[in-house]
Design an enzyme around this catalytic site. Structure first.
Site, PDB file in Angstrom:
ATOM      1  N   VAL A   1     -55.608   6.555 -25.093  1.00  0.00           N
ATOM      2  CA  VAL A   1     -54.154   6.509 -24.941  1.00  0.00           C
ATOM      3  C   VAL A   1     -53.489   7.572 -25.811  1.00  0.00           C
ATOM      4  O   VAL A   1     -52.521   8.221 -25.391  1.00  0.00           O
ATOM      5  CB  VAL A   1     -53.618   5.103 -25.278  1.00  0.00           C
ATOM      6  CG1 VAL A   1     -52.112   5.031 -25.040  1.00  0.00           C
ATOM      7  CG2 VAL A   1     -54.321   4.043 -24.445  1.00  0.00           C
ATOM      8  N   CYS A   2     -54.015   7.781 -27.018  1.00  0.00           N
ATOM      9  CA  CYS A   2     -53.459   8.815 -27.890  1.00  0.00           C
ATOM     10  C   CYS A   2     -53.656  10.206 -27.298  1.00  0.00           C
ATOM     11  O   CYS A   2     -52.784  11.072 -27.397  1.00  0.00           O
ATOM     12  CB  CYS A   2     -54.096   8.735 -29.267  1.00  0.00           C
ATOM     13  SG  CYS A   2     -53.800   7.181 -30.130  1.00  0.00           S
ATOM     14  N   GLU A   3     -54.805  10.412 -26.683  1.00  0.00           N
ATOM     15  CA  GLU A   3     -55.057  11.685 -26.009  1.00  0.00           C
ATOM     16  C   GLU A   3     -54.067  11.896 -24.873  1.00  0.00           C
ATOM     17  O   GLU A   3     -53.499  12.982 -24.708  1.00  0.00           O
ATOM     18  CB  GLU A   3     -56.487  11.724 -25.468  1.00  0.00           C
ATOM     19  CG  GLU A   3     -56.829  13.025 -24.757  1.00  0.00           C
ATOM     20  CD  GLU A   3     -58.239  13.041 -24.213  1.00  0.00           C
ATOM     21  OE1 GLU A   3     -58.604  14.058 -23.594  1.00  0.00           O
ATOM     22  OE2 GLU A   3     -58.960  12.043 -24.381  1.00  0.00           O
TER      23      GLU A   3
END
Length: 207
Positions: free
Chosen positions: A96-98
């Site tokens: 999700v951070c990517e």
């Protein structure tokens, strides 16, 4: 009729090509927000956010961060005169951070050039630099809060159990005043980046 079909096919192809730069992962986008210094959820478990609650209308706290590209100590107050778009992630090495960082780097290209796009996390500067190169996202700035988590504590975004930053977006105007905050209630969801982009464009247009 053939002419109309050709036009429709051309439009469809153009839309497909234009969307190729943005990753489509099916991650839930959350339009809701919780207050800094309260709680977020990860896999159904509530986790406390530590630190001083930052609010819209306040000046961004003067805290030291490390620029991943130069290893210099920087302060967000150093960027007075620019609109700042802070994309805050727990760890850039997660799915999700990517995705959030790809949105900042790719969709964020449509922001005015003088809006500073910054990813903030507690990853080491070395991990941030490696990610930027591997993901071909070197046109945004990466700031690390890896030392004492002072940024997280000064904004109420340090997750107690994880000692990572909560997932959030903060937009700061040219005078260093926080004008928009979204703290995603569920760490596994994406913030509403489009709404934050719109706010950044509006602030940049202000005289």
């Amino acid at each position: 009729m053939k002419h109309i079909i050709f036009i429709l096919a051309t439009i469809s192809l153009a839309l497909a090509v234009s969307s190729c730069g943005v990753k489509q992962s099916g991650v839930t986008v959350d339009s809701h927000s919780v207050l800094p210094g309260t709680e977020v959820v990860r896999k159904g478990k509530s986790m406390t956010l530590l630190g001083n609650r930052i609010e819209t209308g306040q000046r961004i706290p003067a805290t030291e961060l490390i620029d991943a590209a130069t290893m210099d100590r920087v302060n967000l107050e150093d960027y007075a005169g620019n609109v700042l778009f802070l994309s805050i992630v727990p760890s850039i090495d997660t799915k999700v951070c990517e995705e959030q960082t790809h949105l900042l780097g790719e969709r964020g290209d449509m922001l005015p050039a003088d809006v500073k796009r910054i990813t903030v996390s507690r990853d080491t500067p070395f991990a941030q630099t490696r990610f930027a190169v591997d993901a071909n996202l070197t046109d945004i700035q990466y700031l690390s809060d890896y030392k004492e988590g002072s940024f997280g504590l000064s904004t109420g975004l340090l997750v107690d159990d994880l000692r990572l930053l909560a997932r959030a977006v903060i937009v700061i105007d040219k005078d260093g005043i926080v004008r928009y905050i979204q703290v995603v209630p569920d760490i596994g969801h994406l913030p509403d980046m489009e709404r934050a982009f719109s706010t950044a464009r509006e602030l940049d247009a202000e005289k």
